[in-house]
Design a protein around this motif. Sequence first.
Motif, PDB file in Angstrom:
ATOM      1  N   GLU A  73      -0.699   8.102   1.773  1.00 20.20           N
ATOM      2  CA  GLU A  73       0.599   7.564   1.574  1.00 20.20           C
ATOM      3  C   GLU A  73       1.113   6.425   1.951  1.00 20.20           C
ATOM      4  O   GLU A  73       1.841   5.458   1.205  1.00 20.20           O
ATOM      5  CB  GLU A  73       1.236   8.843   1.786  1.00 20.20           C
ATOM      6  N   LEU A  74       1.003   6.160   3.558  1.00 15.78           N
ATOM      7  CA  LEU A  74       1.490   5.021   3.653  1.00 15.78           C
ATOM      8  C   LEU A  74       0.891   3.451   3.511  1.00 15.78           C
ATOM      9  O   LEU A  74       1.539   2.576   3.474  1.00 15.78           O
ATOM     10  CB  LEU A  74       1.314   5.143   5.344  1.00 15.78           C
ATOM     11  N   PHE A  75      -0.364   3.721   2.915  1.00 20.62           N
ATOM     12  CA  PHE A  75      -0.985   2.455   2.518  1.00 20.62           C
ATOM     13  C   PHE A  75      -1.473   2.354   1.099  1.00 20.62           C
ATOM     14  O   PHE A  75      -2.202   1.932   0.510  1.00 20.62           O
ATOM     15  CB  PHE A  75      -2.316   2.457   3.468  1.00 20.62           C
ATOM     16  N   ASN A  76      -0.587   3.177   0.330  1.00 19.47           N
ATOM     17  CA  ASN A  76      -0.876   3.107  -1.145  1.00 19.47           C
ATOM     18  C   ASN A  76      -0.035   1.949  -2.015  1.00 19.47           C
ATOM     19  O   ASN A  76       1.355   2.136  -2.206  1.00 19.47           O
ATOM     20  CB  ASN A  76      -0.483   4.325  -1.900  1.00 19.47           C
ATOM     21  N   ASN A  77      -0.501   0.849  -2.214  1.00 18.29           N
ATOM     22  CA  ASN A  77      -0.223  -0.375  -2.868  1.00 18.29           C
ATOM     23  C   ASN A  77       1.274  -0.759  -2.010  1.00 18.29           C
ATOM     24  O   ASN A  77       2.293  -0.797  -2.633  1.00 18.29           O
ATOM     25  CB  ASN A  77       0.303  -0.052  -4.217  1.00 18.29           C
ATOM     26  N   VAL A  78       1.030  -1.055  -0.847  1.00 20.07           N
ATOM     27  CA  VAL A  78       1.997  -1.768   0.327  1.00 20.07           C
ATOM     28  C   VAL A  78       2.029  -3.138  -0.034  1.00 20.07           C
ATOM     29  O   VAL A  78       1.184  -3.853   0.245  1.00 20.07           O
ATOM     30  CB  VAL A  78       1.794  -1.198   1.459  1.00 20.07           C
ATOM     31  N   ILE A  87      -1.760  -4.143   0.158  1.00 18.25           N
ATOM     32  CA  ILE A  87      -2.730  -3.299   0.655  1.00 18.25           C
ATOM     33  C   ILE A  87      -2.793  -2.042  -0.398  1.00 18.25           C
ATOM     34  O   ILE A  87      -1.901  -1.628  -0.669  1.00 18.25           O
ATOM     35  CB  ILE A  87      -2.238  -2.682   2.066  1.00 18.25           C
ATOM     36  N   THR A  88      -3.850  -1.969  -1.028  1.00 14.60           N
ATOM     37  CA  THR A  88      -4.004  -1.279  -2.252  1.00 14.60           C
ATOM     38  C   THR A  88      -4.392   0.189  -2.026  1.00 14.60           C
ATOM     39  O   THR A  88      -4.438   1.016  -2.895  1.00 14.60           O
ATOM     40  CB  THR A  88      -5.145  -1.808  -3.072  1.00 14.60           C
ATOM     41  N   GLY A  89      -4.872   0.445  -0.822  1.00 13.74           N
ATOM     42  CA  GLY A  89      -5.230   1.874  -0.447  1.00 13.74           C
ATOM     43  C   GLY A  89      -6.442   2.110   0.564  1.00 13.74           C
ATOM     44  O   GLY A  89      -6.647   0.900   1.268  1.00 13.74           O
ATOM     45  N   VAL A  90      -6.713   3.230   0.781  1.00 16.50           N
ATOM     46  CA  VAL A  90      -7.750   3.659   1.980  1.00 16.50           C
ATOM     47  C   VAL A  90      -8.979   3.695   1.391  1.00 16.50           C
ATOM     48  O   VAL A  90      -9.251   4.312   0.369  1.00 16.50           O
ATOM     49  CB  VAL A  90      -7.408   4.947   2.525  1.00 16.50           C
ATOM     50  N   GLU A  91     -10.068   2.975   1.811  1.00 22.37           N
ATOM     51  CA  GLU A  91     -11.467   3.005   1.632  1.00 22.37           C
ATOM     52  C   GLU A  91     -12.191   4.104   2.259  1.00 22.37           C
ATOM     53  O   GLU A  91     -13.217   4.793   1.826  1.00 22.37           O
ATOM     54  CB  GLU A  91     -12.271   1.457   1.632  1.00 22.37           C
ATOM     55  N   GLY A 151      -0.357  -9.467   7.565  1.00 18.80           N
ATOM     56  CA  GLY A 151      -0.834  -8.399   7.259  1.00 18.80           C
ATOM     57  C   GLY A 151      -0.775  -7.389   8.458  1.00 18.80           C
ATOM     58  O   GLY A 151      -0.603  -6.084   8.402  1.00 18.80           O
ATOM     59  N   LYS A 152      -1.372  -8.070   9.525  1.00 22.38           N
ATOM     60  CA  LYS A 152      -1.391  -6.966  10.981  1.00 22.38           C
ATOM     61  C   LYS A 152      -0.197  -6.506  11.039  1.00 22.38           C
ATOM     62  O   LYS A 152      -0.189  -5.285  11.664  1.00 22.38           O
ATOM     63  CB  LYS A 152      -2.048  -8.174  11.854  1.00 22.38           C
ATOM     64  N   THR A 153       0.786  -7.288  11.125  1.00 22.46           N
ATOM     65  CA  THR A 153       2.225  -6.632  11.474  1.00 22.46           C
ATOM     66  C   THR A 153       2.463  -5.576  10.569  1.00 22.46           C
ATOM     67  O   THR A 153       2.866  -4.410  11.125  1.00 22.46           O
ATOM     68  CB  THR A 153       3.181  -7.705  11.414  1.00 22.46           C
ATOM     69  N   LEU A 154       2.308  -5.541   9.303  1.00 21.75           N
ATOM     70  CA  LEU A 154       2.547  -4.233   8.565  1.00 21.75           C
ATOM     71  C   LEU A 154       1.587  -3.429   8.758  1.00 21.75           C
ATOM     72  O   LEU A 154       2.064  -1.992   8.820  1.00 21.75           O
ATOM     73  CB  LEU A 154       2.294  -4.848   7.060  1.00 21.75           C
TER      74      LEU A 154
END
Length: 342
Positions: free
Chosen positions: A42-47, A58-62, A143-146
Amino acid sequence: MAKWGEGDPRWIVEERPDATNVNNWHWTEKNASSWSQEKIKELFNNVVVKTDKADLKITGVEKFEGEACANNRKGKLIFFYEWDIVLNWEGELNDGTDVVHKGTIKVPNLSEENDMSDLDIQIQLKDPDEEGEKLREIMLKDGKTLVRQQLGNYVSSLKEEFSKGMILPKKDEIKPDQVKTLASGFNKKINMAPIISEKKTVGLKIDTTTIEQTHKFQCAAEEFYNALTRVEMVTAFTRGHVKLEAVKGGKFALFGGNITGTFDELVPNKKIVKQWRYKQWPEGHHSQVTITIDQKNDHTEVQLTQTGVPKTEADVTTNNWNRYYWEPIKHAFGFGAILGDL
């Protein structure tokens, strides 16, 4: 252990209406792995990664591997989580080229042992080129900060969600209508599945060997001894039903009856000797396990010697001591390895 009526409130279970975890003395645990997987997705879905130089997200979890749980230890909450995460990202520079580049974000060790600011975050490109490298540099900065921010949100949510119901009210605080909603917390099971499919018969000559191990634990000798001889503590790290009578001649059965045996000798805080067998070993065959406990200045050293192990089972048995005893004990009670422990 105090008997009923002797006045020790930690053990007077009948005085609690729900008869569970009096005054939060026992170790309890909740499995947070499935919840964590959904939360991270949820946190990394199209962020979106906010930056003026490019359109990045970030498009999602691999990949998401590991485990998480919450423990109540004597009324103190301990959260354990250890994850290996790979995220996907993509983006394009704001220069009119409209070329989309893709890559991965690897977080190899998200755990309670690492501060979020020290987290190892690796940004990689799938098809490196000059423009892609520019995007990677932006991801390294912004990106690292996010990622750290979102993982921090995960940890905060984990602690908030799994604090609920872990610290139970004391016997004089509980209300009758609360009894039906309380649970012991032991909902994470270890399945010690049989390794050998063919059970050997009595009378078969068995080639045996000896296993020796030395480990260090960040605890007192008494704490480690209790972890192997007190029912509530053995239940905590095995995460399943336990039968155990820690006296000479007393029997034990762990992991659904896959491990059984009898205590030969018990020297409090110093030594445990027992007859020990795995269910799939030849019928009637036992090994002898000797565990010596030596308290040092800043840790406790434990030596295990196991004689009579079938040679064909030596590697499996060695690995299972680590997997089902030593590591779970460290995680369940906070007896983690000290620096230099191999």
